[in-house]
Design a protein around this motif. Structure first.
Motif, PDB file in Angstrom:
ATOM      1  N   TYR A  13      25.115  -8.495  -4.694  1.00  0.00           N
ATOM      2  CA  TYR A  13      23.840  -8.607  -3.799  1.00  0.00           C
ATOM      3  C   TYR A  13      22.955  -7.810  -4.365  1.00  0.00           C
ATOM      4  CZ  TYR A  13      27.653 -10.118  -0.434  1.00  0.00           C
ATOM      5  OH  TYR A  13      28.427 -10.580   0.390  1.00  0.00           O
ATOM      6  N   ARG A  14      21.668  -8.428  -3.900  1.00  0.00           N
ATOM      7  CA  ARG A  14      20.228  -7.222  -4.361  1.00  0.00           C
ATOM      8  C   ARG A  14      19.477  -7.615  -3.302  1.00  0.00           C
ATOM      9  NH1 ARG A  14      17.792 -11.209  -9.337  1.00  0.00           N
ATOM     10  NH2 ARG A  14      16.997 -12.874  -8.055  1.00  0.00           N
ATOM     11  N   GLN A  15      18.569  -6.477  -3.303  1.00  0.00           N
ATOM     12  CA  GLN A  15      17.629  -6.280  -2.290  1.00  0.00           C
ATOM     13  C   GLN A  15      16.278  -5.713  -2.954  1.00  0.00           C
ATOM     14  OE1 GLN A  15      18.248  -3.811   1.283  1.00  0.00           O
ATOM     15  NE2 GLN A  15      16.651  -4.855   2.347  1.00  0.00           N
ATOM     16  N   ALA A  16      15.308  -6.469  -3.095  1.00  0.00           N
ATOM     17  CA  ALA A  16      13.967  -6.174  -3.885  1.00  0.00           C
ATOM     18  C   ALA A  16      12.994  -5.647  -2.646  1.00  0.00           C
ATOM     19  CB  ALA A  16      13.249  -7.585  -4.261  1.00  0.00           C
ATOM     20  N   PRO A  17      12.253  -4.691  -3.142  1.00  0.00           N
ATOM     21  CA  PRO A  17      11.254  -4.175  -1.995  1.00  0.00           C
ATOM     22  C   PRO A  17      10.672  -5.199  -1.105  1.00  0.00           C
ATOM     23  CG  PRO A  17      10.995  -3.304  -4.141  1.00  0.00           C
ATOM     24  CD  PRO A  17      11.837  -4.473  -4.303  1.00  0.00           C
ATOM     25  N   GLY A  18      10.806  -5.180   0.229  1.00  0.00           N
ATOM     26  CA  GLY A  18      10.278  -6.108   0.955  1.00  0.00           C
ATOM     27  C   GLY A  18      10.992  -7.383   1.578  1.00  0.00           C
ATOM     28  N   LYS A  19      11.980  -7.296   0.662  1.00  0.00           N
ATOM     29  CA  LYS A  19      12.950  -8.528   0.835  1.00  0.00           C
ATOM     30  C   LYS A  19      14.140  -8.234   1.638  1.00  0.00           C
ATOM     31  CE  LYS A  19      10.616 -10.905  -2.668  1.00  0.00           C
ATOM     32  NZ  LYS A  19      10.620 -12.059  -3.938  1.00  0.00           N
TER      33      LYS A  19
ATOM     34  N   GLN B 243      27.090  -8.740 -15.603  1.00  0.00           N
ATOM     35  CA  GLN B 243      26.564  -8.783 -16.998  1.00  0.00           C
ATOM     36  C   GLN B 243      25.309  -9.645 -16.672  1.00  0.00           C
ATOM     37  OE1 GLN B 243      27.074  -7.181 -20.071  1.00  0.00           O
ATOM     38  NE2 GLN B 243      25.131  -7.710 -20.572  1.00  0.00           N
ATOM     39  N   MET B 244      24.024  -8.550 -16.912  1.00  0.00           N
ATOM     40  CA  MET B 244      22.771  -9.271 -16.752  1.00  0.00           C
ATOM     41  C   MET B 244      21.932  -9.355 -17.927  1.00  0.00           C
ATOM     42  SD  MET B 244      21.808  -7.618 -13.072  1.00  0.00           S
ATOM     43  CE  MET B 244      21.519  -6.045 -13.875  1.00  0.00           C
ATOM     44  N   ASP B 245      21.517 -10.615 -18.381  1.00  0.00           N
ATOM     45  CA  ASP B 245      20.998 -10.848 -19.735  1.00  0.00           C
ATOM     46  C   ASP B 245      19.482 -11.441 -19.469  1.00  0.00           C
ATOM     47  OD1 ASP B 245      24.066 -11.720 -21.009  1.00  0.00           O
ATOM     48  OD2 ASP B 245      23.235  -9.902 -21.304  1.00  0.00           O
ATOM     49  N   ASN B 246      18.718 -11.382 -20.444  1.00  0.00           N
ATOM     50  CA  ASN B 246      17.368 -12.000 -20.307  1.00  0.00           C
ATOM     51  C   ASN B 246      16.871 -11.423 -19.000  1.00  0.00           C
ATOM     52  OD1 ASN B 246      15.250 -13.581 -20.923  1.00  0.00           O
ATOM     53  ND2 ASN B 246      16.083 -15.398 -20.368  1.00  0.00           N
ATOM     54  N   LEU B 247      16.758 -10.342 -18.705  1.00  0.00           N
ATOM     55  CA  LEU B 247      16.254  -9.964 -17.421  1.00  0.00           C
ATOM     56  C   LEU B 247      14.655 -10.001 -17.255  1.00  0.00           C
ATOM     57  CD1 LEU B 247      18.387  -6.625 -17.279  1.00  0.00           C
ATOM     58  CD2 LEU B 247      18.392  -8.356 -15.458  1.00  0.00           C
ATOM     59  N   LYS B 248      14.259 -10.321 -16.279  1.00  0.00           N
ATOM     60  CA  LYS B 248      12.911 -10.706 -15.656  1.00  0.00           C
ATOM     61  C   LYS B 248      12.383  -9.633 -14.693  1.00  0.00           C
ATOM     62  CE  LYS B 248      13.868 -15.551 -16.452  1.00  0.00           C
ATOM     63  NZ  LYS B 248      13.773 -17.172 -15.998  1.00  0.00           N
ATOM     64  N   PRO B 249      11.090  -9.408 -14.517  1.00  0.00           N
ATOM     65  CA  PRO B 249      10.685  -8.643 -13.653  1.00  0.00           C
ATOM     66  C   PRO B 249      11.159  -9.062 -12.286  1.00  0.00           C
ATOM     67  CG  PRO B 249       8.849  -9.015 -15.257  1.00  0.00           C
ATOM     68  CD  PRO B 249       9.992  -9.874 -15.605  1.00  0.00           C
ATOM     69  N   GLN B 250      11.360 -10.164 -12.069  1.00  0.00           N
ATOM     70  CA  GLN B 250      11.630 -10.476 -10.681  1.00  0.00           C
ATOM     71  C   GLN B 250      13.230 -10.130 -10.357  1.00  0.00           C
ATOM     72  OE1 GLN B 250      10.229 -12.804 -12.769  1.00  0.00           O
ATOM     73  NE2 GLN B 250      11.009 -14.734 -12.926  1.00  0.00           N
ATOM     74  N   ASP B 251      13.921  -9.779 -11.362  1.00  0.00           N
ATOM     75  CA  ASP B 251      15.240  -9.099 -11.073  1.00  0.00           C
ATOM     76  C   ASP B 251      15.021  -7.714 -10.575  1.00  0.00           C
ATOM     77  OD1 ASP B 251      16.231 -10.987 -13.993  1.00  0.00           O
ATOM     78  OD2 ASP B 251      16.413 -11.472 -11.967  1.00  0.00           O
ATOM     79  N   THR B 252      14.189  -7.138 -10.341  1.00  0.00           N
ATOM     80  CA  THR B 252      13.850  -5.891 -10.022  1.00  0.00           C
ATOM     81  C   THR B 252      14.397  -5.523  -8.552  1.00  0.00           C
ATOM     82  OG1 THR B 252      12.075  -5.252 -11.671  1.00  0.00           O
ATOM     83  CG2 THR B 252      12.338  -3.682  -9.618  1.00  0.00           C
ATOM     84  N   ALA B 253      15.489  -4.730  -8.252  1.00  0.00           N
ATOM     85  CA  ALA B 253      15.977  -4.586  -6.958  1.00  0.00           C
ATOM     86  C   ALA B 253      17.029  -3.717  -7.119  1.00  0.00           C
ATOM     87  CB  ALA B 253      16.622  -6.233  -6.524  1.00  0.00           C
TER      88      ALA B 253
END
Length: 117
Positions: free
Chosen positions: A37-43, A81-91
């Motif tokens: 699971y992931r939780q981004a700021p404010g989400k 395994q996380m590849d081709n990471l994008k800024p929206q993956d920040t969490a």
């Protein structure tokens, strides 16, 4: 109850890769479907990938095939395994049972993933 300890996060540039690990205590791990699971700021926290006890994975469509979930039931460890990471993956990334429930265990501290543009 299961104790969950996540690790492997960090700061990477767009397009980079990371491998997250989650070590679980006890015997319940191998009997349960697990998820990242992931939780981004404010989400709200969201499920991004799941895997059943036999190792069959499932992903949310928005990942576009960039993440791979796996498990080692002998080592009681879940991987992402996380590849081709994008800024929206920040969490903050967490592991837990799917669905999460108090009878399985509490949430761990998670591991921070930050992707810079």
């Amino acid at each position: 109850q299961v104790q969950l300890v996540e690790s492997g996060g960090g700061l990477v540039q767009t397009g980079g890769s990371l491998r997250l690990s989650c070590v679980a205590s006890g015997r319940l791990f191998r009997l349960n479907s697990m998820g990242w699971y992931r939780q981004a700021p404010g989400k709200q926290r969201e499920l991004v990938a799941a895997i059943n006890p036999e190792g069959e994975p499932h992903y949310v469509d928005s990942l576009e095939g960039r993440f791979t979930i796996s498990r080692d039931n002998v080592k009681n460890t879940l991987y992402l395994q996380m590849d081709n990471l994008k800024p929206q993956d920040t969490a903050v990334y967490y592991c837990n049972a799917v669905p999460p429930r108090s009878s399985f265990g509490s949430w761990g501290q998670g591991t921070q993933v930050t992707v810079s543009s």
